[in-house]
Design a protein around this motif. Structure first.
Motif, PDB file in Angstrom:
ATOM      1  N   GLU A  28       4.568   8.901   0.202  1.00  0.00           N
ATOM      2  CA  GLU A  28       4.599   7.718  -0.230  1.00  0.00           C
ATOM      3  C   GLU A  28       3.442   6.871   0.803  1.00  0.00           C
ATOM      4  OE1 GLU A  28       4.880   4.513  -2.720  1.00  0.00           O
ATOM      5  OE2 GLU A  28       5.329   6.575  -2.973  1.00  0.00           O
ATOM      6  N   ARG A  29       3.997   6.994   2.064  1.00  0.00           N
ATOM      7  CA  ARG A  29       3.026   6.257   2.927  1.00  0.00           C
ATOM      8  C   ARG A  29       1.528   6.793   2.925  1.00  0.00           C
ATOM      9  NH1 ARG A  29       6.030   7.239   8.150  1.00  0.00           N
ATOM     10  NH2 ARG A  29       7.993   5.738   7.796  1.00  0.00           N
ATOM     11  N   ARG A  32      -0.144   5.243  -0.233  1.00  0.00           N
ATOM     12  CA  ARG A  32      -0.338   3.776  -0.216  1.00  0.00           C
ATOM     13  C   ARG A  32      -1.306   3.316   0.882  1.00  0.00           C
ATOM     14  NH1 ARG A  32       4.259  -0.101  -1.816  1.00  0.00           N
ATOM     15  NH2 ARG A  32       5.549   1.424  -2.746  1.00  0.00           N
TER      16      ARG A  32
END
Length: 68
Positions: A28-29, A32
């Motif tokens: 997810e990091r 993003r």
């Protein structure tokens, strides 16, 4: 002795769930971290490939639309 194995199995399950959570957060990091311009460029590139543009790894088709 049986209870000890159940504890070890339970602990292994908890460790597995925690490790999966770490991988999800890391992905997810990474996702993003893209800027909107980078996302737009990648989507446009994918769209071009899907519409029949040529790029690395794309399939070719004959005039009748059959993949070769």
């Amino acid at each position: 002795m049986k209870a000890k194995w159940w504890k070890v199995l339970g602990l292994a399950g908890v460790v597995g769930v925690a490790a999966t959570g770490v991988l999800v957060v890391r992905a997810e990091r990474r996702r993003r971290a893209y800027t909107p311009e980078e996302i737009r460029a990648r989507l446009q590139e994918r769209h071009t490939i899907a519409q029949g543009g040529t790029s690395r790894g794309s399939r070719t088709s004959d005039p009748d639309g059959h993949l070769g």
